[in-house]
Motif scaffolding. Structure first.
Motif, PDB file in Angstrom:
ATOM      1  N   SER A 163      35.213  -6.301  35.251  1.00 37.40           N
ATOM      2  CA  SER A 163      34.073  -5.130  35.580  1.00 37.40           C
ATOM      3  C   SER A 163      33.415  -4.949  34.708  1.00 37.40           C
ATOM      4  O   SER A 163      33.560  -4.844  33.411  1.00 37.40           O
ATOM      5  N   GLY A 164      31.491  -5.430  34.188  1.00 39.09           N
ATOM      6  CA  GLY A 164      30.626  -4.867  33.631  1.00 39.09           C
ATOM      7  C   GLY A 164      29.436  -5.418  33.548  1.00 39.09           C
ATOM      8  O   GLY A 164      29.272  -4.867  34.972  1.00 39.09           O
ATOM      9  N   VAL A 165      28.904  -5.709  32.364  1.00 37.24           N
ATOM     10  CA  VAL A 165      27.108  -5.498  33.161  1.00 37.24           C
ATOM     11  C   VAL A 165      26.861  -7.376  32.916  1.00 37.24           C
ATOM     12  O   VAL A 165      27.063  -7.462  31.884  1.00 37.24           O
ATOM     13  N   VAL A 166      25.873  -7.723  33.287  1.00 38.07           N
ATOM     14  CA  VAL A 166      25.094  -8.538  33.672  1.00 38.07           C
ATOM     15  C   VAL A 166      24.454  -9.088  31.683  1.00 38.07           C
ATOM     16  O   VAL A 166      23.335  -7.660  31.980  1.00 38.07           O
ATOM     17  N   THR A 167      23.955  -9.733  30.924  1.00 38.79           N
ATOM     18  CA  THR A 167      24.042  -9.639  29.642  1.00 38.79           C
ATOM     19  C   THR A 167      22.639 -10.644  30.023  1.00 38.79           C
ATOM     20  O   THR A 167      21.830 -10.382  28.795  1.00 38.79           O
ATOM     21  N   HIS A 168      23.208 -11.489  30.360  1.00 37.75           N
ATOM     22  CA  HIS A 168      22.590 -12.510  30.661  1.00 37.75           C
ATOM     23  C   HIS A 168      22.509 -13.915  31.945  1.00 37.75           C
ATOM     24  O   HIS A 168      23.736 -13.469  32.149  1.00 37.75           O
ATOM     25  N   ARG A 169      20.835 -14.050  32.306  1.00 40.27           N
ATOM     26  CA  ARG A 169      21.327 -14.703  33.457  1.00 40.27           C
ATOM     27  C   ARG A 169      20.787 -15.889  33.262  1.00 40.27           C
ATOM     28  O   ARG A 169      19.350 -16.192  32.962  1.00 40.27           O
ATOM     29  N   ASN A 170      21.209 -17.641  33.320  1.00 38.58           N
ATOM     30  CA  ASN A 170      20.556 -18.964  32.353  1.00 38.58           C
ATOM     31  C   ASN A 170      20.014 -19.371  33.887  1.00 38.58           C
ATOM     32  O   ASN A 170      19.365 -20.554  33.689  1.00 38.58           O
ATOM     33  N   THR A 171      19.920 -19.318  34.877  1.00 38.55           N
ATOM     34  CA  THR A 171      19.714 -19.904  35.985  1.00 38.55           C
ATOM     35  C   THR A 171      18.899 -19.437  37.319  1.00 38.55           C
ATOM     36  O   THR A 171      19.020 -18.348  37.033  1.00 38.55           O
ATOM     37  N   GLU A 172      18.445 -20.034  38.493  1.00 40.48           N
ATOM     38  CA  GLU A 172      17.863 -19.547  39.852  1.00 40.48           C
ATOM     39  C   GLU A 172      18.511 -20.518  40.695  1.00 40.48           C
ATOM     40  O   GLU A 172      18.786 -21.249  40.757  1.00 40.48           O
ATOM     41  N   PRO A 173      18.668 -19.543  41.799  1.00 36.85           N
ATOM     42  CA  PRO A 173      18.634 -19.500  43.221  1.00 36.85           C
ATOM     43  C   PRO A 173      17.529 -21.273  42.917  1.00 36.85           C
ATOM     44  O   PRO A 173      17.247 -21.240  43.294  1.00 36.85           O
ATOM     45  N   GLY A 174      18.452 -22.746  43.741  1.00 32.52           N
ATOM     46  CA  GLY A 174      17.841 -23.677  44.234  1.00 32.52           C
ATOM     47  C   GLY A 174      17.470 -24.854  42.498  1.00 32.52           C
ATOM     48  O   GLY A 174      17.415 -26.148  43.304  1.00 32.52           O
ATOM     49  N   ASN A 175      18.206 -24.434  41.563  1.00 38.31           N
ATOM     50  CA  ASN A 175      18.939 -25.378  40.558  1.00 38.31           C
ATOM     51  C   ASN A 175      20.002 -26.116  40.351  1.00 38.31           C
ATOM     52  O   ASN A 175      21.160 -25.307  41.174  1.00 38.31           O
TER      53      ASN A 175
END
Length: 365
Positions: A163-175
């Motif tokens: 359980s935590g917080v998202v700190t980085h999102r490195n891609t997107e749907p469709g990639n």
């Protein structure tokens, strides 16, 4: 004629007086004493305070990677969003693998049917035992392949391990995510920690669970008062850096105050437990190429060059670990031309010296 006789007589008188002056004994020159100031080395029961700087980080930070290659079909969370343990945080397109699983399941069913039939034929002795073994092997292989595909399919659905917080999102749907791509990072920021370096001489006087004071510059910006936050020592690393002779302390900030974030600059104030320490002024310490030493004054007013082993610097004092026992008179001023066994005169009263400080705060970058 009388004037001619007068001049030689006058000259003899002057020479006689001059000779008398030379024959008089001269006064003996007095040797000035070597003046020194001293203090008495004293053992004090003190605690030592140190301030160290560090940066906050989350107590747990997980980088999420995919184990199977595929197109990202779902990635519902963004930076700052909170996720719970076990919650789906990403999906990959698994249609190709599911078709392989369907084929493996069909082969498993066929092998199971064949095995039932061959067992009946073997019982009636209409086929050989080798044929039974072959069918059993085919069924085992089909079941193993089915299990492997089911395991691989589970990797296409990625769940949060904490359980935590998202700190980085490195891609997107469709990639297209190649195998072992870093998709996102999740951090547990319920507790923030920092790591600081401390002298090996103080580590033995600290324990896990000891309380410390923490200041976060970002939280006190624009405020007149310095906000002090409670922290505690959560870990003491066992290794000592052989070059710096320092060890690592892990400091936990809990509960996390509003506005505190990973990466912020912090100041940690640590106070060691009280211990007896032998202290002398730092200005008394002399150094040569081979050793450190101080000059002590004995009962006969002669100085002795006493080698010492030093410890912590505490304000304008230095801790003596070896070489002195306490109570010695240590020279703090008058070092010019001072040498071993030289007789000196003390010009201050050792009992009138100022007491040594009981605590010290050292600010280091």
């Amino acid at each position: 004629m009388k004037q001619k006789l007068l001049w030689p007589a006058l000259l003899l008188t002057v020479l006689s007086l001059t000779g008398c002056e030379r024959d008089r004994p001269t006064a003996t020159a007095q040797i000035k004493p070597h003046l020194v100031e001293v203090v008495r080395a004293e053992v004090k029961d003190i605690s030592v305070t140190r301030e160290r700087n560090g940066s906050l980080r989350a107590i747990q930070e997980i980088q999420i990677f995919n184990q199977e290659e595929g197109q990202v079909s779902e990635l519902p969370f963004f930076e700052g969003d909170r996720v719970e343990k076990g919650q789906i945080i990403a999906r990959l397109d698994d249609r190709l693998l599911r078709s392989q699983l369907t084929r493996a399941q069909a082969l498993t069913r066929k092998s199971a049917t064949d095995l039932a039939q061959i067992k009946d034929l073997v019982a009636r002795k209409l086929t050989t035992q080798n044929e039974l073994t072959r069918i059993e092997t085919e069924l085992a292989v089909a079941e193993a392949e089915q299990e492997a595909l089911q395991t691989r399919l589970s990797y296409f659905v990625i769940r949060s391990p904490i359980s935590g917080v998202v700190t980085h999102r490195n891609t997107e749907p469709g990639n297209i995510a190649e195998r072992y791509s870093h998709l996102m990072t999740i951090a547990d920021q319920q507790t923030l920690i920092t790591e600081v370096q401390l002298s090996e001489l103080l580590l033995n006087n600290l324990q896990v669970g000891d309380e410390v004071s923490i200041q976060i510059d970002a939280l006190r910006a624009g405020k007149s008062e310095h906000q002090t936050l409670p922290g505690r020592i959560s870990r003491i690393y066992p290794d000592i850096n052989p070059l710096t002779r320092t060890g690592t302390l892990e400091i936990a900030l809990t509960p996390v105050p509003p506005g505190a974030r990973a990466g912020q600059f912090v100041r940690v104030t640590l106070t060691s437990q009280q211990a007896e320490r032998l202290l002398v002024p730092f200005i008394a310490l002399r150094r040569s190429v081979e050793e450190e030493y101080v000059f002590t004054v004995g009962a006969n007013n002669q100085v002795q060059m006493t080698p010492v082993t030093t410890g912590l610097e505490i304000g304008d004092q230095i801790e003596i670990l070896d070489g002195l026992e306490g109570g010695e008179l240590v020279v703090i001023r008058g070092f010019t031309n001072l040498r071993d066994n030289k007789e000196v005169k003390i010009v201050n009263a050792p009992s009138a010296t100022e007491p040594l400080p009981l605590t010290d705060i050292e600010n280091t970058p």
